[in-house]
Design an enzyme around this catalytic site. Structure first.
Site, PDB file in Angstrom:
ATOM      1  N   GLY A  14      47.865   2.997  27.410  1.00 23.62           N
ATOM      2  CA  GLY A  14      48.845   3.900  27.490  1.00 23.62           C
ATOM      3  C   GLY A  14      48.392   5.138  27.435  1.00 23.62           C
ATOM      4  O   GLY A  14      47.223   5.911  27.018  1.00 23.62           O
ATOM      5  N   ARG A  82      40.514 -10.817  33.459  1.00 25.01           N
ATOM      6  CA  ARG A  82      41.966 -11.021  33.700  1.00 25.01           C
ATOM      7  C   ARG A  82      42.908 -10.500  34.832  1.00 25.01           C
ATOM      8  O   ARG A  82      43.636  -9.612  34.515  1.00 25.01           O
ATOM      9  CB  ARG A  82      43.015 -11.550  32.668  1.00 25.01           C
ATOM     10  CG  ARG A  82      44.120 -12.665  32.441  1.00 25.01           C
ATOM     11  CD  ARG A  82      44.133 -13.668  30.950  1.00 25.01           C
ATOM     12  NE  ARG A  82      45.785 -14.126  31.983  1.00 25.01           N
ATOM     13  CZ  ARG A  82      46.453 -14.227  31.634  1.00 25.01           C
ATOM     14  NH1 ARG A  82      46.820 -12.795  31.627  1.00 25.01           N
ATOM     15  NH2 ARG A  82      47.230 -14.716  31.818  1.00 25.01           N
ATOM     16  N   ASP A 118      42.440  -0.645  21.841  1.00 25.99           N
ATOM     17  CA  ASP A 118      42.245  -1.397  21.139  1.00 25.99           C
ATOM     18  C   ASP A 118      41.592  -2.863  22.902  1.00 25.99           C
ATOM     19  O   ASP A 118      41.149  -3.272  23.063  1.00 25.99           O
ATOM     20  CB  ASP A 118      42.727  -2.995  20.849  1.00 25.99           C
ATOM     21  CG  ASP A 118      44.225  -2.957  20.988  1.00 25.99           C
ATOM     22  OD1 ASP A 118      44.708  -1.750  21.174  1.00 25.99           O
ATOM     23  OD2 ASP A 118      45.116  -3.387  20.631  1.00 25.99           O
ATOM     24  N   THR A 140      44.663   6.876  21.377  1.00 31.40           N
ATOM     25  CA  THR A 140      46.735   6.591  21.472  1.00 31.40           C
ATOM     26  C   THR A 140      47.320   7.092  20.669  1.00 31.40           C
ATOM     27  O   THR A 140      46.364   7.299  19.529  1.00 31.40           O
ATOM     28  CB  THR A 140      46.010   4.943  20.802  1.00 31.40           C
ATOM     29  OG1 THR A 140      47.420   4.401  20.565  1.00 31.40           O
ATOM     30  CG2 THR A 140      45.478   4.892  19.427  1.00 31.40           C
ATOM     31  N   ASP A 142      49.706   5.708  18.784  1.00 24.54           N
ATOM     32  CA  ASP A 142      49.699   4.332  18.049  1.00 24.54           C
ATOM     33  C   ASP A 142      48.398   5.008  16.344  1.00 24.54           C
ATOM     34  O   ASP A 142      48.688   4.313  15.145  1.00 24.54           O
ATOM     35  CB  ASP A 142      49.665   3.533  18.319  1.00 24.54           C
ATOM     36  CG  ASP A 142      50.667   2.948  19.122  1.00 24.54           C
ATOM     37  OD1 ASP A 142      51.443   3.419  19.842  1.00 24.54           O
ATOM     38  OD2 ASP A 142      50.062   2.345  20.134  1.00 24.54           O
ATOM     39  N   ASP A 144      46.472   3.723  15.430  1.00 26.92           N
ATOM     40  CA  ASP A 144      45.721   1.786  15.347  1.00 26.92           C
ATOM     41  C   ASP A 144      44.064   1.402  15.531  1.00 26.92           C
ATOM     42  O   ASP A 144      44.608   0.441  15.436  1.00 26.92           O
ATOM     43  CB  ASP A 144      47.181   0.959  15.763  1.00 26.92           C
ATOM     44  CG  ASP A 144      47.053   0.934  17.126  1.00 26.92           C
ATOM     45  OD1 ASP A 144      46.328   1.917  17.842  1.00 26.92           O
ATOM     46  OD2 ASP A 144      47.480  -0.158  16.981  1.00 26.92           O
ATOM     47  N   ARG A 186      53.593   0.419  17.929  1.00 27.72           N
ATOM     48  CA  ARG A 186      53.420  -0.964  18.313  1.00 27.72           C
ATOM     49  C   ARG A 186      53.573  -1.488  16.787  1.00 27.72           C
ATOM     50  O   ARG A 186      54.305  -1.518  16.242  1.00 27.72           O
ATOM     51  CB  ARG A 186      52.210  -1.161  18.408  1.00 27.72           C
ATOM     52  CG  ARG A 186      51.946  -0.690  21.003  1.00 27.72           C
ATOM     53  CD  ARG A 186      50.839  -1.771  20.681  1.00 27.72           C
ATOM     54  NE  ARG A 186      49.416  -1.240  20.252  1.00 27.72           N
ATOM     55  CZ  ARG A 186      48.127  -1.459  20.560  1.00 27.72           C
ATOM     56  NH1 ARG A 186      48.526  -2.950  21.306  1.00 27.72           N
ATOM     57  NH2 ARG A 186      47.533  -1.793  20.314  1.00 27.72           N
TER      58      ARG A 186
HETATM   59  O1  F6P Z   1      50.104   2.165  22.719  1.00 28.40           O
HETATM   60  C1  F6P Z   1      50.928   2.924  23.036  1.00 28.40           C
HETATM   61  C2  F6P Z   1      52.687   2.653  22.920  1.00 28.40           C
HETATM   62  O2  F6P Z   1      53.219   3.357  23.824  1.00 28.40           O
HETATM   63  C3  F6P Z   1      53.321   1.717  22.067  1.00 28.40           C
HETATM   64  O3  F6P Z   1      53.347   3.291  20.992  1.00 28.40           O
HETATM   65  C4  F6P Z   1      53.753   1.109  22.453  1.00 28.40           C
HETATM   66  O4  F6P Z   1      54.453  -0.162  21.585  1.00 28.40           O
HETATM   67  C5  F6P Z   1      53.345   0.708  24.424  1.00 28.40           C
HETATM   68  O5  F6P Z   1      52.614   1.467  24.292  1.00 28.40           O
HETATM   69  C6  F6P Z   1      54.514   1.320  24.967  1.00 28.40           C
HETATM   70  O6  F6P Z   1      53.373   0.546  26.586  1.00 28.40           O
HETATM   71  P1  F6P Z   1      54.237   0.878  27.887  1.00 28.40           P
HETATM   72  O7  F6P Z   1      54.383   2.297  28.117  1.00 28.40           O
HETATM   73  O8  F6P Z   1      53.734  -0.194  28.737  1.00 28.40           O
HETATM   74  O9  F6P Z   1      55.838   0.598  27.708  1.00 28.40           O
END
Ligand code: F6P
Length: 378
Positions: A14, A82, A118, A140, A142, A144, A186
């Site tokens: 992301g 994958r 990650d 990120t 997050d 995390d 997340r």
């Molecule tokens: O990891 C970053 C993040 O924005 C998370 O906070 C969220 O859960 C996820 O990506 C959303 O992913 P997508 O952009 O695929 O909807």
């Protein structure tokens, strides 16, 4: 051994504010300190697999420091081991790691800097086993990622969430309502906890502490009894009620982590309105937190990490992810980062600060915290 002269970079997972700042820092350091050439693969590992890239020199990165997103594009589906390929109406998954290796070699590259979270680090750990010399660089919103105290993107997301909470506070006060703000993050509660503290949230619910609905309603009622007829609840998208489940918004079959979270705030609002005599309203901030200009903090952190990654490449310290620990730059083995998450723990100063200032963390104040942190400990 010959010094690296030509490197590739990619941004995976992301996006987040600060990615362009890190691209700029890498390109500038490459030219200024090492006279190295840089190419940028497009859309994360997808670009390496499909041999899609652009040349990057200092004029290409001029003016991008403050821009959100990534000029290279990104993908959170491009796992080289994958890789999803549409056949008819369905995806089949192919191991395309060898194509990535061949492209890397045919381009005459000496190293790859993989910027990501990650998922990107897990893919990079696999590509290292295939022989690619990789330096990882964490990002990120997050926050995390294991092995680093902070990722760039997080501070910017906190700022956006805090601004939203500030705006919701005035309307909550005017209408005497409970405003429930759901933030991304997340399975970790860093954005919820940080923006909840910064925005003066009365109740902060994080994925690491499954919430007790009665404790939450008691907190709202107690505030009411003190004449405070509105409340702000900040909740992380990965939160769940005690004995309940996380709310999955959708599943994306061709993504390494198929789960997309979202909607726990609606569930909480419906539960809470039955217990209190106050209207609840929900705001889900979602991808707003990923956009916009990086904060000064994130720009500096991204620039420092970009520079550090180049130093590590020059010294041929491959297989490492550059990291921030106790304010200093260091590095950790990518293999140790892959597959691990850094969650909020009961020891974190923000948790203690929240409790000491009367914030409800979704359980009663006398509830033993180490028991509450079931997720973080499992
Ligand atoms: O990891 C970053 C993040 O924005 C998370 O906070 C969220 O859960 C996820 O990506 C959303 O992913 P997508 O952009 O695929 O909807």
């Amino acid at each position: 051994m010959k010094a690296p002269k030509r490197i590739g970079i990619l941004t995976g997972g992301g996006d987040c504010p600060g990615l362009n700042a890190v691209i700029r820092a890498i390109v500038k350091t490459a030219e200024h300190d090492y006279d190295m050439e840089v190419i940028g693969f497009l859309d994360g590992y997808e670009g390496l697999i499909q041999n899609r890239f652009i040349d990057l020199d200092v004029k290409d990165v001029s003016g991008i420091l403050s821009q959100g997103g990534t000029i290279l594009g990104t993908s959170n589906r491009a796992d080289p081991f994958r890789f999803p390929v549409l056949q008819g109406d369905d995806y089949v998954y192919l191991d395309r790691s060898q194509e990535a290796v061949l492209n890397f070699e045919s381009l005459g590259l000496d190293a790859l800097i993989a910027i990501g979270g990650d998922g990107t680090m897990a893919a990079s750990a696999g590509m290292m086993e295939r022989g690619l010399p990789i330096v990882g660089l964490p990002k990120t919103i997050d926050n995390d990622l294991w092995g680093t105290d902070q990722t760039f993107g997080f501070d910017s997301a906190l700022g956006t969430a805090t601004d939203a909470i500030d705006r919701l506070q005035t309307t909550a006060q005017s209408h005497h309502r409970v405003m429930i703000v759901e933030v991304m993050g997340r399975y970790a509660g860093w954005i919820a906890l940080g923006s909840g503290l910064a925005g003066g949230g009365d109740i902060i619910i994080i994925p690491e502490i499954p919430y007790d609905l009665d404790a939450v309603s008691r907190q709202v009622k107690q505030r009411n009894s003190l004449g405070k007829n509105f409340s702000i609840v900040v909740i992380g998208e990965g939160a769940r009620a005690q004995g309940g489940e996380m709310v999955v918004k959708k599943r994306i079959a061709n993504s390494p982590d198929t789960v997309r979270l979202g909607g726990i705030a609606n569930q909480l609002a419906a539960q809470l309105e039955g217990l209190i005599n106050i209207e609840c309203r929900v705001t889900i901030l979602g991808h707003l937190l990923r956009g916009g200009s990086p904060t000064a903090y994130d720009r500096i952190l991204a620039t420092r990490l970009g520079m550090e990654a180049l130093h590590r490449v020059y010294n041929r310290e491959f297989g490492k992810m550059v990291a921030l620990q106790k304010g200093s730059l260091t590095c950790v083995p990518i293999k140790e980062v892959a597959g691990k998450l850094r969650k909020v723990t009961d020891e974190h100063p923000w948790v203690k600060t929240a409790l000491s200032t009367g914030v409800c963390l979704g359980v009663d104040p006398d509830h033993p915290l180490d028991d509450a942190f079931v997720e973080a400990k499992s």
